[in-house]
Design a protein around this motif. Structure first.
Motif, mmCIF file in Angstrom:
data_model
loop_
_atom_site.group_PDB
_atom_site.id
_atom_site.type_symbol
_atom_site.label_atom_id
_atom_site.label_comp_id
_atom_site.label_asym_id
_atom_site.label_seq_id
_atom_site.Cartn_x
_atom_site.Cartn_y
_atom_site.Cartn_z
ATOM 1 N N LYS A 1 0.905 -1.215 0.005
ATOM 2 C CA LYS A 1 0.010 -0.208 0.041
ATOM 3 C C LYS A 1 0.836 1.240 -0.157
ATOM 4 N N PHE A 2 0.378 2.278 -0.691
ATOM 5 C CA PHE A 2 0.944 3.567 -0.665
ATOM 6 C C PHE A 2 0.120 4.639 -0.360
ATOM 7 N N SER A 3 0.456 5.836 -0.109
ATOM 8 C CA SER A 3 -0.263 6.853 0.103
ATOM 9 C C SER A 3 -0.153 7.799 -0.936
ATOM 10 N N GLY A 4 -1.246 8.536 -1.043
ATOM 11 C CA GLY A 4 -1.298 9.752 -2.162
ATOM 12 C C GLY A 4 -2.189 10.836 -1.830
ATOM 13 N N VAL A 5 -1.886 12.026 -2.564
ATOM 14 C CA VAL A 5 -2.648 13.302 -2.105
ATOM 15 C C VAL A 5 -3.285 13.942 -3.439
ATOM 16 N N VAL A 6 -4.240 14.420 -3.360
ATOM 17 C CA VAL A 6 -4.942 15.257 -4.386
ATOM 18 C C VAL A 6 -4.742 16.754 -4.163
ATOM 19 N N PHE A 7 -4.195 17.323 -5.332
ATOM 20 C CA PHE A 7 -3.828 18.862 -5.592
ATOM 21 C C PHE A 7 -4.527 19.509 -6.844
ATOM 22 N N TYR A 8 -4.245 20.850 -6.449
ATOM 23 C CA TYR A 8 -4.595 21.615 -8.035
ATOM 24 C C TYR A 8 -3.455 22.688 -8.130
ATOM 25 N N THR A 9 -3.571 22.857 -9.538
ATOM 26 C CA THR A 9 -2.563 23.649 -10.074
ATOM 27 C C THR A 9 -3.205 24.516 -11.162
ATOM 28 N N TYR A 10 -2.496 25.390 -11.737
ATOM 29 C CA TYR A 10 -3.128 26.310 -12.841
ATOM 30 C C TYR A 10 -1.889 25.872 -14.056
ATOM 31 N N LYS B 1 -5.698 27.831 -16.309
ATOM 32 C CA LYS B 1 -6.930 27.007 -16.243
ATOM 33 C C LYS B 1 -6.590 26.269 -15.141
ATOM 34 N N LYS B 2 -7.578 26.212 -14.034
ATOM 35 C CA LYS B 2 -7.247 25.232 -12.670
ATOM 36 C C LYS B 2 -7.474 23.736 -13.179
ATOM 37 N N GLU B 3 -6.648 23.211 -12.684
ATOM 38 C CA GLU B 3 -6.474 21.763 -12.978
ATOM 39 C C GLU B 3 -6.509 20.920 -11.596
ATOM 40 N N ILE B 4 -7.067 19.501 -11.533
ATOM 41 C CA ILE B 4 -7.019 18.663 -10.236
ATOM 42 C C ILE B 4 -6.240 17.569 -10.823
ATOM 43 N N TYR B 5 -5.314 17.124 -9.844
ATOM 44 C CA TYR B 5 -4.478 15.918 -9.978
ATOM 45 C C TYR B 5 -4.269 15.225 -8.656
ATOM 46 N N GLY B 6 -3.646 14.038 -8.846
ATOM 47 C CA GLY B 6 -3.033 13.405 -7.633
ATOM 48 C C GLY B 6 -1.589 13.192 -7.913
ATOM 49 N N ALA B 7 -0.958 12.730 -6.644
ATOM 50 C CA ALA B 7 0.362 12.344 -6.681
ATOM 51 C C ALA B 7 0.723 11.706 -5.734
#
Length: 405
Positions: free
Chosen positions: A99-108, A112-118
């Motif tokens: 198992k691994f952790s991940g995080v959701v973030f937004y950037t431009y 244009k605003k966009e949403i991703y995970g990392a």
């Protein structure tokens, strides 16, 4: 003599081979729309029983006693809540213990605003077969209040190898975005301590009071208050946050060396979050984006985001090799610094890279540690001016040799 003429020929070609980014093919899109927009709009999510509780209190009850104190101690920082849609867990489909952790973030991107995970790139297996890990397409598990969970399809759309930035960029279906609650990107400034949020196999595990040890251009190094390595398992990919709840880094691991008194790792590592914007650039440009590999705190060579270094040579002012070294896995900046001091006449670095790419099944990112079994690119870097040149493929660089100090 032949070696001298060969290396001088390398210098001869530098004037006509400056490195420029090349246009590439578009990155494939996510695929089938597996989520219902209507369900997201009405809040009628398909809920399943969570494998792990998502609340801090639940995690604390199942952790060792010394960690319960860590979770409940007072801190000058604002204590975050486990907010839905911000953190997720990636579980191997072939071995649920991985198992691994991940995080959701937004950037431009282009306004244009966009949403991703990392998450970390080392979550993906580096061997071609038989190694469990996270595949290119997987399900991200988001934990909900009440011990329930929501699984959302996810795809790794850009990456930097584990021996470089160790980052993977994740895209979710557009229908899932109303559910997501992304962090804004920030950077480490004058903070003396930060905290991280991620999941181990018991649930959400906040790690407070991570003292900032070094803020390097390529790495944030902090203390790690959690001594037990078994408790830390799964935290790679955790969100490293400042007091303003901004994502400033992705936790990539901890040192194997421990403090004799506390038994805690001497330091932990995080890749600065600003590099995520380069992965976003690569996603929009067919995998093309230049990232800096820092030789020291000021000098860096520009590589494409999917490249990693396999060998390097120190050259004098007329191109005579002083030292050629194979890189076992990751180029040690400390070793390179010592070698440059040992050979003060060095004027150029000749750096050879391989390109990382998915296997045909999209389940691993095989890293080649052999000199001739993968496509390679060679760059010439002038240590004083910082100018960089791409060497034509028909010029063979010196073969790597082990260096004994």
């Amino acid at each position: 003599m032949n070696s001298r003429l060969h290396t001088i020929s390398i210098i001869f070609f530098i004037s006509c081979c400056v490195l420029f980014p090349q246009p590439g093919q578009a990155v494939p899109q996510i695929g089938k729309k597996l989520l219902s927009l209507k369900n997201y709009a009405t809040g009628k999510l398909t809920r399943k029983k969570a494998l792990n509780p998502g609340a801090v209190q639940q995690a604390g009850k199942q952790l060792p006693a010394q960690l319960t104190t860590l979770l409940t101690q007072k801190t000058s920082q604002q204590r975050p809540q486990a907010q839905t849609g911000r953190l997720f867990q990636a579980v191997s489909c072939t071995d649920p213990r991985i198992k691994f952790s991940g995080v959701v973030f937004y950037t431009y991107y282009q306004g244009k605003k966009e949403i991703y995970g990392a998450m970390v790139a080392h979550a993906v297996p580096s061997a071609r077969a038989g190694i469990p890990g996270i595949a290119r397409r997987f399900e991200a598990t988001f934990f909900l209040p009440g011990g329930e969970s929501q699984k959302i399809p996810a795809e790794i759309v850009a990456f930097s190898p584990v021996n470089m930035l160790d980052l993977a960029l994740i895209k979710f279906p557009a229908q899932a975005e109303p559910f997501l609650n992304p962090y804004p990107l920030g950077q480490l400034e004058n903070e003396k301590e930060v905290f991280s949020l991620g999941y181990n196999d018991k649930g959400l595990l906040p790690v407070y009071n991570r003292q900032v040890l070094e803020n390097l251009p390529y790495s944030i190094r902090t203390s790690m208050p959690v001594a037990e390595s078994t408790v830390r398992q799964g935290l790679c990919g955790s969100a490293v946050l400042n007091s303003r709840q901004q994502l400033i880094g992705i936790h990539t691991g901890s040192s194997v060396t421990v403090n004799a008194a506390t038994r805690q790792p001497v330091c932990s590592f995080a890749t600065p979050a600003r590099f995520l914007n380069l992965l976003v650039q690569a996603y929009h440009n067919g995998g093309k984006a230049q990232v800096p590999f820092y030789i020291d705190n000021k000098r860096f060579i520009k590589l494409n985001i999917d490249e990693y270094i396999v060998s390097y040579t120190l050259l004098d002012s007329i191109g005579v090799p002083l030292l050629t070294k194979e890189v076992d896995f990751h180029l040690s900046r400390a070793s390179l610094k010592n070698q440059l001091q040992f050979f003060p006449q060095t004027k150029y670095l000749l750096i050879t890279t391989h390109k990382l790419s998915w296997d045909k099944n999209g389940r691993s990112l095989p890293i080649s540690l052999f000199y001739d079994d993968a496509p390679k690119t060679t760059y010439l870097y002038h240590l004083k001016s910082g100018k960089q040149y791409k060497i034509p493929r028909f010029i063979r660089p010196p073969r790597p040799l082990r260096f004994q100090q």
